[in-house]
Design a protein around this motif. Sequence first.
Motif, mmCIF file in Angstrom:
data_model
loop_
_atom_site.group_PDB
_atom_site.id
_atom_site.type_symbol
_atom_site.label_atom_id
_atom_site.label_comp_id
_atom_site.label_asym_id
_atom_site.label_seq_id
_atom_site.Cartn_x
_atom_site.Cartn_y
_atom_site.Cartn_z
ATOM 1 N N TYR A 292 27.731 12.125 59.926
ATOM 2 C CA TYR A 292 28.540 12.080 58.695
ATOM 3 C C TYR A 292 29.753 11.167 58.864
ATOM 4 O O TYR A 292 30.033 10.315 58.005
ATOM 5 C CB TYR A 292 28.993 13.496 58.323
ATOM 6 N N TYR B 195 30.768 12.241 48.198
ATOM 7 C CA TYR B 195 30.397 13.115 49.308
ATOM 8 C C TYR B 195 31.262 14.366 49.382
ATOM 9 O O TYR B 195 30.788 15.421 49.812
ATOM 10 C CB TYR B 195 30.408 12.326 50.624
ATOM 11 N N LEU C 247 29.419 18.024 49.174
ATOM 12 C CA LEU C 247 29.644 19.072 50.173
ATOM 13 C C LEU C 247 30.150 20.356 49.534
ATOM 14 O O LEU C 247 29.734 21.456 49.905
ATOM 15 C CB LEU C 247 30.636 18.581 51.225
ATOM 16 N N LYS D 13 28.235 23.971 49.431
ATOM 17 C CA LYS D 13 28.858 25.181 49.984
ATOM 18 C C LYS D 13 28.853 26.310 48.965
ATOM 19 O O LYS D 13 28.487 27.451 49.293
ATOM 20 C CB LYS D 13 30.283 24.868 50.426
#
Length: 343
Positions: free
Chosen positions: A107, A149, A153, A157
């Motif tokens: 990443y 991004y 993410l 989550k």
Amino acid sequence: MANFTLDDVRQRTYKARDAWWTVLLVDPLAARLVRFTANRTRITPNQLTVAALVLGLAAAACFAMADWQWLLAGALLYHLSFTLDCMDGKIARLKGTGSVFGAWLDYIFDRLRVLACAIALMAGQYAATGNVAYVWTALAVVFLDMLRYMDSLEIFKVRAQMRSALAKARREAESLELAELRAGGGGPDEVGARLASAERTLDADEAEDEDRVVGEEAAEKAADAVMQRGLYTRFPWYARVRDVLMRGRIRPHLFSGIEFQMGVFIVAPVAAAIVSGAIIPVVAVSAAGMLFFELVVIYKFWMATHAYNRNMAALEEKIAGYRDRLPEGEFERIQAGAGTSAG
């Protein structure tokens, strides 16, 4: 040495759904390179991640030169860098050598590659033309990549948290339902059938993960339907389009961060090598495409949260009803022995 076949690579490493750029332009080459690398070398996923960054920095150096020959070389190197970047995950899945550190490294290096290439590409064009618009374009590319991004993410989550909460509530509801069935004189066959049904439901819920591979794709529709039932009801054509794309492993999110990067660092340099000044228009089109589909993703996520709230409310109501109907103290006894009963 190992003896993985090309079919092993496809079944164990191809994502059940992926970006169309990856499916059509990367995987056919990457799969063959993965088979050779896994069978003939001791190269690790982390080494491939580092090599992908090195090629990405080489692409950035080419972009900084600004001449058309260097732009073409930079676009080629960027594509090869992305191919290696895809290979590291495939090798990890094929050999079972993935790690938390490897995922972090991948990443971080991805973001470094985008940052270096964006600055180099636009700085080279600014030095060659003196047009300050290239400076603002570089800032826009870095900002949009970061936004994409970070959003991805956070959504991942929150969706994981929702799936976990739903699974926990369903387990509690199933335990209470089975307790009520036993208390009412239900036979072992009926109880066993209800328990098996509950386990299948939970398996489907917990399988919703875009990183699942082709060999696990059978649960995809059942998992997706848990959160997206409202979307399919409101837009029935979406499910048909999705199914057509899924047959080719292509996800409905047709312009993701991957396509944005390829638009900026491959299509734009190639276009500029042919037509001077093409970089900014191509970047603008790429940014517009990504932003449109990001809004679609956010809308789908918003609908999924509403479906989650409805499902949780229904489950909580069901749980409350079961608790009220069970004899006093029975619920605590069932909870204490739930693990044994489920086994």
